[in-house]
Design a protein around this motif. Structure first.
Motif, PDB file in Angstrom:
ATOM      1  N   ASN A 405       0.822  -1.199   0.000  1.00  0.00           N
ATOM      2  CA  ASN A 405       0.000   0.000   0.000  1.00  0.00           C
ATOM      3  C   ASN A 405       0.861   1.256   0.000  1.00  0.00           C
ATOM      4  O   ASN A 405       2.068   1.214   0.233  1.00  0.00           O
ATOM      5  CB  ASN A 405      -0.922   0.001   1.228  1.00  0.00           C
ATOM      6  CG  ASN A 405      -1.826  -1.220   1.256  1.00  0.00           C
ATOM      7  OD1 ASN A 405      -2.579  -1.459   0.321  1.00  0.00           O
ATOM      8  ND2 ASN A 405      -1.730  -1.994   2.335  1.00  0.00           N
ATOM      9  N   ALA A 406       0.204   2.396  -0.286  1.00  0.00           N
ATOM     10  CA  ALA A 406       0.919   3.671  -0.325  1.00  0.00           C
ATOM     11  C   ALA A 406       1.492   4.039   1.036  1.00  0.00           C
ATOM     12  O   ALA A 406       2.495   4.759   1.119  1.00  0.00           O
ATOM     13  CB  ALA A 406      -0.024   4.768  -0.817  1.00  0.00           C
ATOM     14  N   ASP A 407       0.897   3.559   2.150  1.00  0.00           N
ATOM     15  CA  ASP A 407       1.402   3.875   3.494  1.00  0.00           C
ATOM     16  C   ASP A 407       2.464   2.886   3.971  1.00  0.00           C
ATOM     17  O   ASP A 407       2.747   2.802   5.169  1.00  0.00           O
ATOM     18  CB  ASP A 407       0.245   3.910   4.496  1.00  0.00           C
ATOM     19  CG  ASP A 407      -0.485   2.560   4.581  1.00  0.00           C
ATOM     20  OD1 ASP A 407      -0.060   1.610   3.885  1.00  0.00           O
ATOM     21  OD2 ASP A 407      -1.478   2.466   5.327  1.00  0.00           O
ATOM     22  N   LYS A 408       3.028   2.121   3.031  1.00  0.00           N
ATOM     23  CA  LYS A 408       4.115   1.171   3.303  1.00  0.00           C
ATOM     24  C   LYS A 408       3.656  -0.119   3.976  1.00  0.00           C
ATOM     25  O   LYS A 408       4.471  -1.001   4.251  1.00  0.00           O
ATOM     26  CB  LYS A 408       5.224   1.814   4.147  1.00  0.00           C
ATOM     27  CG  LYS A 408       5.762   3.123   3.597  1.00  0.00           C
ATOM     28  CD  LYS A 408       6.325   2.955   2.201  1.00  0.00           C
ATOM     29  CE  LYS A 408       6.913   4.273   1.690  1.00  0.00           C
ATOM     30  NZ  LYS A 408       7.404   4.158   0.299  1.00  0.00           N
ATOM     31  N   THR A 409       2.365  -0.232   4.255  1.00  0.00           N
ATOM     32  CA  THR A 409       1.877  -1.499   4.797  1.00  0.00           C
ATOM     33  C   THR A 409       1.663  -2.494   3.656  1.00  0.00           C
ATOM     34  O   THR A 409       1.646  -2.124   2.485  1.00  0.00           O
ATOM     35  CB  THR A 409       0.554  -1.310   5.553  1.00  0.00           C
ATOM     36  OG1 THR A 409      -0.432  -0.813   4.644  1.00  0.00           O
ATOM     37  CG2 THR A 409       0.735  -0.329   6.709  1.00  0.00           C
ATOM     38  N   VAL A 410       1.467  -3.730   4.004  1.00  0.00           N
ATOM     39  CA  VAL A 410       1.241  -4.789   3.023  1.00  0.00           C
ATOM     40  C   VAL A 410      -0.088  -5.463   3.337  1.00  0.00           C
ATOM     41  O   VAL A 410      -0.357  -5.821   4.498  1.00  0.00           O
ATOM     42  CB  VAL A 410       2.377  -5.827   3.044  1.00  0.00           C
ATOM     43  CG1 VAL A 410       2.042  -7.005   2.135  1.00  0.00           C
ATOM     44  CG2 VAL A 410       3.690  -5.191   2.617  1.00  0.00           C
ATOM     45  N   THR A 421       0.693  -9.424  11.311  1.00  0.00           N
ATOM     46  CA  THR A 421       1.875  -8.917  12.018  1.00  0.00           C
ATOM     47  C   THR A 421       1.992  -7.426  11.770  1.00  0.00           C
ATOM     48  O   THR A 421       1.205  -6.836  11.021  1.00  0.00           O
ATOM     49  CB  THR A 421       3.139  -9.631  11.526  1.00  0.00           C
ATOM     50  OG1 THR A 421       3.284  -9.412  10.118  1.00  0.00           O
ATOM     51  CG2 THR A 421       3.069 -11.132  11.793  1.00  0.00           C
ATOM     52  N   THR A 422       2.947  -6.824  12.370  1.00  0.00           N
ATOM     53  CA  THR A 422       3.150  -5.388  12.207  1.00  0.00           C
ATOM     54  C   THR A 422       3.406  -5.063  10.736  1.00  0.00           C
ATOM     55  O   THR A 422       4.276  -5.643  10.096  1.00  0.00           O
ATOM     56  CB  THR A 422       4.347  -4.910  13.047  1.00  0.00           C
ATOM     57  OG1 THR A 422       4.120  -5.249  14.416  1.00  0.00           O
ATOM     58  CG2 THR A 422       4.532  -3.406  12.909  1.00  0.00           C
ATOM     59  N   GLY A 423       2.616  -4.140  10.223  1.00  0.00           N
ATOM     60  CA  GLY A 423       2.774  -3.738   8.834  1.00  0.00           C
ATOM     61  C   GLY A 423       2.092  -4.662   7.843  1.00  0.00           C
ATOM     62  O   GLY A 423       2.192  -4.434   6.634  1.00  0.00           O
ATOM     63  N   ARG A 424       1.431  -5.711   8.305  1.00  0.00           N
ATOM     64  CA  ARG A 424       0.733  -6.645   7.414  1.00  0.00           C
ATOM     65  C   ARG A 424      -0.741  -6.730   7.818  1.00  0.00           C
ATOM     66  O   ARG A 424      -1.063  -7.049   8.955  1.00  0.00           O
ATOM     67  CB  ARG A 424       1.358  -8.040   7.481  1.00  0.00           C
ATOM     68  CG  ARG A 424       2.709  -8.132   6.769  1.00  0.00           C
ATOM     69  CD  ARG A 424       3.376  -9.472   7.061  1.00  0.00           C
ATOM     70  NE  ARG A 424       2.614 -10.609   6.573  1.00  0.00           N
ATOM     71  CZ  ARG A 424       2.714 -11.109   5.336  1.00  0.00           C
ATOM     72  NH1 ARG A 424       3.549 -10.553   4.475  1.00  0.00           N
ATOM     73  NH2 ARG A 424       2.009 -12.157   4.974  1.00  0.00           N
TER      74      ARG A 424
END
Length: 748
Positions: A405-410, A421-424
């Motif tokens: 995603n644009a906010d660096k998350t997946v 998990t964190t960021g996923r």
């Protein structure tokens, strides 16, 4: 249809002019009563003028056909004993004798005949045998002329009618690819919405109606040559038309281009929007719909302007595809937002109408992902070597989708259980929502984008399945192609990746408290039949009928649930070998928007008009030859099973019904329809079937080669066979006509 050659003796034709009106009334009382009933129905339920125009047009076609036989017989100095329009007893005051010929208009207007002395009447009349003016005593070429004259007159009449229409201007549908069937031939060839077909087979610059007969004439495995103009880029392609199981004919999988005008209301007052759609919610203070029949969309919210300013719907200088594709592109980009339309009324007034977003209707159950069944040529899926279902290969099956995603998350969409998990962000993989999920992600993520697909793939040899991860770039051009689920067999497409997959009619999971849970559905329930409940323009709910669905056809059922109101269906499922019937409702899912707002657009046409009588003659002759060729191609396709005769043939009731409808719309449309009927009558009547003109011609060809007519017993036998075939064909087509009428009236 001409008078059949029958073995039974025909009595001399009496002079009907001597028959009294009283005796005629007594003999035809039943027919008169039936005629009065028909007249009452016409005056009560139909438009009398349209009935008169349609009836006069069809009668004129019969008259011209018989006039051809009559004129040719007189030219060859053959004695004509009767000239009849229709069969059965003559109408009162509609029969008179002039010279040697009795002219009459009969009660049953399904055809007509010209009775000539010695014309296959099966008698041993010495006069017919010896009279030099007898039909049987003319030379073979003269008899050929007389037999073929009716067909020739029909073809000439069709040409004249085409010339008249081209002088006025004929509406033709351009061969532009607008919507495509997901997984269809055009979609697989990576033809984009807005592309124009410049050539198909040997036909240069075709119109949309020219495509069908060429496609129908193909056999399984045949490839059709296509020349495509994709916004100025010319591409030469070859593709095999697809005929799905149960489909009436093979298709390229394309729909014609729409205009920016809403459909015009008919005598049923059909609104220009789908009932209970987002467009139907746009109403004035009194609750009346703001969209009117015949409105033209001239402007709409523009995603490239601040505050979504309304700008004209116009294609740019570098985009030759047309304004309608600007409309579809804006719909796609503004799927999650309200859209304001500026419309021009038929009165010339303008109006501004705001339509809320359209959302998915969710059933509260997640269906099972099916196999990938098609990929597009040159697409990311093909480059990544995605394996579609083909032959014994079951095809890849998507089990996981991952994108940044644009906010660096997946985001991970999975059919299994994966810990977040964190960021996923982990969400269930819903095959029905996956295309929307990806397009919404692509719209909010700038720059180049990539998607990781994890698929189950069967290994050669041991047939064991293995998880394989594939990385695919996102295709921004293909993403805006307009696809649709046209048939029950149609899969779901992800245009940005260039792949299409089926959705299994098996419940994978059920949302607690959702419609499916309320209905009592459970995981692993296999849906076997559905009955869609639909609301028409008057608000009447039609319960519909049960339709059997195959294990891979749930995508089509879901599309119906999205488009009909009250958005529910009866579903019959197999649960552990036991049938269970439930009523499945839906609720709005505001996390998933739909592109379509429910407006119904009219098909776009272009006017073909001759600039001179010479050009009109050339265009009319060309159209006549094309239609003759088209009719023969259609017959060929029926004979060899590429086209379903049950679903494509029509009889006299349908022809009369269509003629009546067109007469009420436009006299020019009626003239065009009569031209087409002339061509079909000419082609069918000249088929080599005994009893028809073509059958008579075959006997004459035999006589020309052998120097003598065929044996009498053979002639009689073949005449009976032809009579039986024609009667069966008439009963078959009339039965189809009645069945179709009942389907409309009784809503089967």
């Amino acid at each position: 249809m001409d008078n059949p050659v029958t073995p039974a003796p025909m009595p001399p034709i009496p002079d009907e002019t001597t028959e009294s009106t009283g005796s005629w009334l007594r003999e035809n009382l039943v027919n008169i009563v039936l005629g009065l009933i028909c007249l009452t129905v016409v005056l009560r339920y139909l438009d009398p003028l349209s009935v008169v125009l349609a009836g006069a047009g069809l009668t004129f076609i019969i008259f011209i056909h018989e006039l051809g036989h009559f004129a040719a017989a007189k030219l060859c100095n053959v004695r004509v004993e009767a000239f009849s329009i229709g069969f059965g007893p003559p109408l009162p005051f509609c029969s008179y004798k002039y010279g040697e010929t009795t002219y009459k208009l009969c009660l049953v207007p399904l055809g007509g005949f010209v009775k000539m002395l010695g014309e296959g009447d099966g008698t041993n009349d010495d006069t017919a045998d010896t009279d030099p003016r007898s039909f049987k005593n003319q030379s073979v070429p003269e008899r050929m002329l007389i037999i073929s004259a009716g067909v020739i007159m029909n073809i000439l009449l069709a040409c004249v009618l085409f010339v008249i229409v081209y002088m006025h201007g004929l509406e033709e549908i351009p061969a532009t690819v607008a919507r495509m069937e997901a997984g269809g031939t055009a979609w697989r060839l990576n033809i984009h919405s807005g592309s124009e077909i410049r050539k198909i087979g040997n036909r240069e610059n075709p119109w949309f109606d020219d495509l069908r007969p060429i496609v129908w004439a193909t056999n399984k495995g045949d490839l059709v040559d296509l020349k495509i103009d994709d916004n100025g880029t010319i591409r030469d392609l070859k593709g095999e038309p697809i005929r799905d199981e149960g489909a009436p004919f093979p298709v390229l999988g394309i729909l014609p281009m729409e205009s920016l005008s809403l459909i015009r209301g008919d005598k049923f007052n059909t609104p220009p929007f789908i009932p209970d759609s987002a467009a139907s919610q746009a109403k004035d203070a009194e609750g009346h719909p703001l969209f009117h029949s015949g409105d033209t969309l001239v402007g709409m919210s523009d995603p490239d302007t601040p505050d979504r300013k309304v700008t004209p719907i116009k294609s740019g200088a570098n985009d030759a595809r047309g304004d309608i594709f600007v409309y579809h592109r804006r719909l796609a980009r503004l799927a999650t937002e309200p859209i304001t339309f500026e419309v021009t009324r038929t009165s010339g007034e303008t109006a501004s109408i705001t339509v809320p977003p359209a959302y998915r209707r969710d059933t509260g159950m997640r269906m099972r992902m099916g196999s990938i069944v098609a990929t597009r040529v040159g697409s990311p899926a093909e480059a990544a070597k995605v394996q579609p279902k083909e032959g014994t290969n079951p095809g890849d099956r998507i089990v996981e989708v991952e994108f940044a995603n644009a906010d660096k998350t997946v985001t991970v969409l999975t059919s299994g259980k994966v810990e977040a998990t964190t960021g996923r962000v982990v969400k269930p993989l819903d095959p029905l929502k996956l295309p929307t999920e990806l397009t919404q992600w692509a719209d909010r993520t700038p720059g180049p984008k990539r998607v990781t697909l994890t698929v189950w793939r069967e290994q050669e040899g041991d047939h064991a399945e293995k998880r394989i991860a594939l990385e695919l770039p996102w295709d921004e051009v293909g993403r805006f192609d307009v696809t649709t689920e046209m048939k029950a067999q149609t899969p779901i497409a992800i245009n940005g990746l260039g792949l299409a997959y089926h959705v299994q009619a098996v419940v994978d999971s059920v949302t607690p408290g959702g419609p499916a849970a309320t209905a009592g559905l459970q995981p692993n329930d296999a849906c076997e039949a559905v009955r869609i409940r639909a609301k028409d323009a008057t608000g009447t709910v039609d319960e519909g009928r049960w339709e059997t669905i195959k294990p891979h056809q749930w995508a089509f059922v879901d599309e119906l649930l999205q488009r009909v109101s009250p958005f529910e269906a009866d579903v019959r499922v197999n649960r552990g070998g036991q049938p269970v019937e439930v009523r499945l409702g839906t609720v709005e899912d505001r996390d998933y928007s739909r592109t379509d707002r429910g407006l119904i657009l009219a098909t776009q046409t272009r006017i073909q008009k001759a600039n001179s009588i010479g050009e009109a003659l050339q265009m009319g002759a060309d159209r006549t030859l094309r239609m003759i060729q088209t009719t023969y191609i259609n017959l060929y396709a029926m004979v060899f099973g590429r086209v379903s005769a049950v679903q494509t043939m029509s009889g006299p009731i349908t022809l009369a019904r269509i003629s009546y409808i067109l007469a009420g719309e436009s006299v020019w449309k009626l003239i065009l329809m009569l031209a087409l009927i002339n061509i079909n009558l000419a082609v069918v009547n000249f088929l080599p079937i005994p009893l028809l003109d073509g059958g008579h011609m075959m006997f004459l060809i035999y006589e020309a080669f052998r120097g003598k007519p065929p044996p009498e017993r053979v002639h009689i036998l073949l005449t009976y066979v032809g009579f039986f075939f024609v009667i069966c064909l008439m009963l078959f087509t009339i039965g189809l006509d009645i069945y179709r009428l009942l389907k409309v009236w009784l809503r089967w």
